[in-house]
Design a protein around this motif. Structure first.
Motif, PDB file in Angstrom:
ATOM      1  N   ILE H 108      16.119  15.448   5.485  1.00  0.00           N
ATOM      2  CA  ILE H 108      15.654  15.935   6.784  1.00  0.00           C
ATOM      3  C   ILE H 108      15.018  14.822   7.603  1.00  0.00           C
ATOM      4  O   ILE H 108      15.256  14.696   8.803  1.00  0.00           O
ATOM      5  N   VAL H 109      14.216  13.992   6.960  1.00  0.00           N
ATOM      6  CA  VAL H 109      13.396  13.060   7.742  1.00  0.00           C
ATOM      7  C   VAL H 109      14.136  11.786   8.119  1.00  0.00           C
ATOM      8  O   VAL H 109      13.820  11.179   9.145  1.00  0.00           O
ATOM      9  N   VAL H 117      14.135  14.639  14.118  1.00  0.00           N
ATOM     10  CA  VAL H 117      13.652  15.902  13.560  1.00  0.00           C
ATOM     11  C   VAL H 117      12.172  15.711  13.228  1.00  0.00           C
ATOM     12  O   VAL H 117      11.807  14.725  12.591  1.00  0.00           O
ATOM     13  N   ALA H 118      11.357  16.661  13.652  1.00  0.00           N
ATOM     14  CA  ALA H 118       9.923  16.624  13.376  1.00  0.00           C
ATOM     15  C   ALA H 118       9.702  17.225  11.999  1.00  0.00           C
ATOM     16  O   ALA H 118       9.678  18.442  11.844  1.00  0.00           O
ATOM     17  N   THR H 119       9.541  16.379  11.012  1.00  0.00           N
ATOM     18  CA  THR H 119       9.490  16.849   9.630  1.00  0.00           C
ATOM     19  C   THR H 119       8.058  17.110   9.193  1.00  0.00           C
ATOM     20  O   THR H 119       7.159  16.314   9.467  1.00  0.00           O
ATOM     21  N   VAL H 120       7.879  18.223   8.496  1.00  0.00           N
ATOM     22  CA  VAL H 120       6.567  18.517   7.910  1.00  0.00           C
ATOM     23  C   VAL H 120       6.674  18.395   6.383  1.00  0.00           C
ATOM     24  O   VAL H 120       7.719  18.039   5.845  1.00  0.00           O
ATOM     25  N   SER H 121       5.604  18.712   5.694  1.00  0.00           N
ATOM     26  CA  SER H 121       5.554  18.488   4.249  1.00  0.00           C
ATOM     27  C   SER H 121       6.507  19.421   3.497  1.00  0.00           C
ATOM     28  O   SER H 121       6.965  20.436   4.022  1.00  0.00           O
TER      29      SER H 121
END
Lengths: 167, 167, 167, 167, 167, 167, 167, 167
Positions: H108-109, H117-121
């Protein structure tokens, strides 16, 4: 970078960016050694998604029998093509500037059940070409039998070359 | 664990240990869904190396067209089979008790140039079966055309099932 | 790259490719420092599998007492040799262009129960040679006792060299 | 946890903590299958460093011919023993609660040039025992020849067991 | 590479090999900035184990109050010193040619309960020196108070330098 | 979860969340074994950043001599405290539900030059407490000498306990 | 390195060190392509923590609508800013000399529940700028509509460029 | 699993499989806490690629202002959506049975330049919801100002809850 052949191409060799070509051309070279016509081009999953989908959907209708797709980083091209084609898709993880291609490898190989990608080693484009040949050689016609014979000869040559180095 | 079919098996489904069977049987299930006859058995690279080499060398002569090989840890079975057969070999990295299958994955996918293994995801036996079907569907005879049609239908079913869940 | 010695070689030093030689020759150097005759050559698991099996099966009959095997990537050579010989096999993970040798290390060290490989560090060919010496020094004859004495002297020299640098 | 045998032990089986014993006892079991007497005990590099050094220094003088050392985390025991003994030291990386034994593996296998440790797989104590047997079997006396024969038989049994599962 | 100071050294700065000095000298530089006398030298865990144990055991008796130890690969020096001294030991993981220092880091930081090592970043020798200063500054005498004041000034300087770059 | 002691606390034991307490309380236990008074509480870098900064800035003025900070995931607490205090800060990487604490470890240990954090093992709170004791024992007063003696006794007890298990 | 614009900056582009600027300037370039005014500067979490907190707390009051923060190693800047601002914070993991930016990535992305950071790829500053544009384009005014149109055009240009390379 | 709201949804919350819902629903919960209407559903990149492309292309025309996409393994959904929409896409790496979500995170990142893409944990769905709120709060209308105020209140509540636990 594109390749035009007079013959009907049997393999579609695509990649996410023309910067992948120095890595990916070894796949074309392997196909040529076995006399397999192929087409090559840039089909980016992220920058030309509609074209990519279209490419995948129509490939088997145009006579393509195997797709080889190389991509790096968040490498979505092989998996996305596999989701729209009934053809076997071979994925080549291309090493970018960080992470040694591990991100590419995981992005390609860890596909969910239902949509397989035949993944080869990081930067393993030559093996992608050879794997495509093996796939085409499963054909039950004379074409397949000839390819299988060539593959047996190829393995013998590999052995001779390796043995010569160790003599 | 072995499977005997009245038909000529087209796929050889082998694994390094019978403890791999709970993971690997999903490959056989996928093949059965497409009506592909297969044989299954334990062929350990490390505990029966001579038999393993023999299995690989003779498989294409016995009518096998694709080999699926699952193994864990220092997973040498897929690569060793690939070194003695002209058939496409699909490798399934099997997760063992440590390292989450990363050792299996790297041992299978990082093959040297000349000897490709078509690697699927960790524990991805179902995809191995589906990939074998795609490979067989490259056949130019009616057999191949029928398989390609089935694969298109299969993809449509996947979509319908996924869409139904999200409706 | 091959080495012919007038004496009966006690160690078989093999590798998957002649490109491994610049890494692996340090093993031969270490053996020579202890006066251990050895043979060296390319025995590729993937490109000459039958020869490789044969090499492993016959090594102990030819007087070889320890095998050192170096390989990179999906490094199957040490484990495959270990599966066909009763001799101790020392595996040297060779670093290739990606992954820093981690794939080689895991492919060599994560062997299944029953077939051990004595793995040394990534590119650790010198230690492979020294480990072979330690193995040979377990011999209960005078030969072993002499080697053990040499090893004690060797450790003393290591200490003196290290201490000299810090003085 | 300690083992006293009436015979002169040939293998010293040590570990950093008695919590390693459930993992390490498989090494003792393998040695027993081959009739190799051994001693077992806790020798912690970090909690009893002087004793550990003393154990390593004197082992070969007491008739020990191979040391097997298991440890987890920052696993220093195998490497420290290797630094004070001329005997071959087999290191077993023991998996602790985090990192799946990867820290143990790297702490054991990545030894500097000069001081080798023969590393086996994570939790691979059984293979450590078998590797010790292979090392002892390099002996040129009758003792070694008998062990080599047993090892050949052992491999045949492994094969039969594996083949039986796949029949 | 050794350093002799007329003053009683308060910090022992040791490393496994003189090849670590280009990395480790930044620790000495940091100590000098705060006027802390130190001694520096090679004390290899693996090549001079007895000397290493002796160094650790006697350090606090010679007036040393903090030990800084740098090592690479299977980096056992910091942990082994910590096992024989009551002094705080700061470990510096040194990056070697493969694995980017991850092996060094895990070998140093993953110490078992009972024997702590204060680990800093990979190649973080300057921070090791600064951490030693912070430790010495816990002293309740005037010496400690002065060091604490210097540390507050140091932080202010860091801020000013950083702010100046962004202005 | 907070601890009130009648004595002046010498160690500040803080953590990012009260869910870290089951891991972190081992640090308090170790301090108590050595008779070191401490304060414990939640000081979250991310949810109470201003309080956290204030805590760090004032700690040394309130008589705290060492800070122990535990945190998981993107573990910023130890490093942020280290940036505002002249005290030594010990960081404890706490394992969360994924990645086995590797994210916590790297977030704590890989501090930039200028701002050190003394990092211990994943979940290594007991060692954090023991390391704090070692730091306090560098004090040149009688207090320090007594602590050093206790640490020497503690190491002897560790050895006796380990040796007893192996007897 | 700082940027002064006559217009009210909408994006705050900050980084932990001026050595990050060669990586981070691509974010500014992307913003400029879309006509977004921004301010750029060094705001180090570790060397100027109070200023950093102040920067974060006041940013939305000064008209900043998105913050982009780049940092390497134990990269605390994005997360700490996110803890004191209601603005969306985009984190850019900057690759340092070891670990290929994996430490930076995990330190930025693995934020605890409650304080999100929008993480982009390692060294992915250009994407950080483009992501800020997408965020600003969610605005319901004419400003947002124009930006959305520009983004659609931008995607078309990306496609054309990619397609041109593959023609 | 789908959500129908009477209000115009502002956030599209999609995932690759309904098995992701237990992880992803925390995003919906966060949106609801801030009164943000959203739609939720399964949009699989691999099993319904054409629908997925269509979803992404039309989202902004239907009034969606932010997309949250969760996926596991070779997680292509967030990146593929980002390639066909001008909206900001937040990616949530979902942990599957192996590799702890590391494959999901990297897939994703590690997006190529041009398509962020704004990737979170890993499993960080709650933060994805909160990040969407922060994005919507950049709106310059009263709607945005109200959201920003709510976010400031939310942060104060987080602090109070954290502080209460440590009191």
């Amino acid at each position: 970078m594109s390749t035009v052949s007079s013959e009907q191409p049997l393999v579609g060799l695509v990649m996410g960016s023309d910067s992948d070509w120095p890595t990916m051309e070894a796949a074309g070279q392997a196909l040529s050694e076995f006399g397999i016509p192929y087409e090559a081009g840039v089909v980016s999953a992220h920058r030309m998604p509609t074209d990519m989908i279209e490419y995948g959907k129509s490939a088997h209708e145009r006579g393509i029998r195997v797709i080889i797709a190389g991509a790096g980083g968040a490498a979505h091209l092989p998996g996305m093509l596999a989701s729209v084609t009934p053809l076997p898709v071979i994925g080549v993880p291309v090493q970018l500037k960080t992470l040694d291609g591990m991100d590419s490898l995981l992005s390609i190989v860890q596909m969910p059940a239902g949509v397989p990608v035949a993944t080869v080693s990081i930067n393993g484009a030559r093996n992608a070409g050879l794997l495509a040949v093996r796939m085409l050689a499963t054909d039950q016609s004379e074409f397949g039998a000839e390819l299988r014979n060539k593959l047996v000869d190829f393995a013998a040559d590999l052995k001779d070359a390796a043995a010569a180095k160790g003599a």
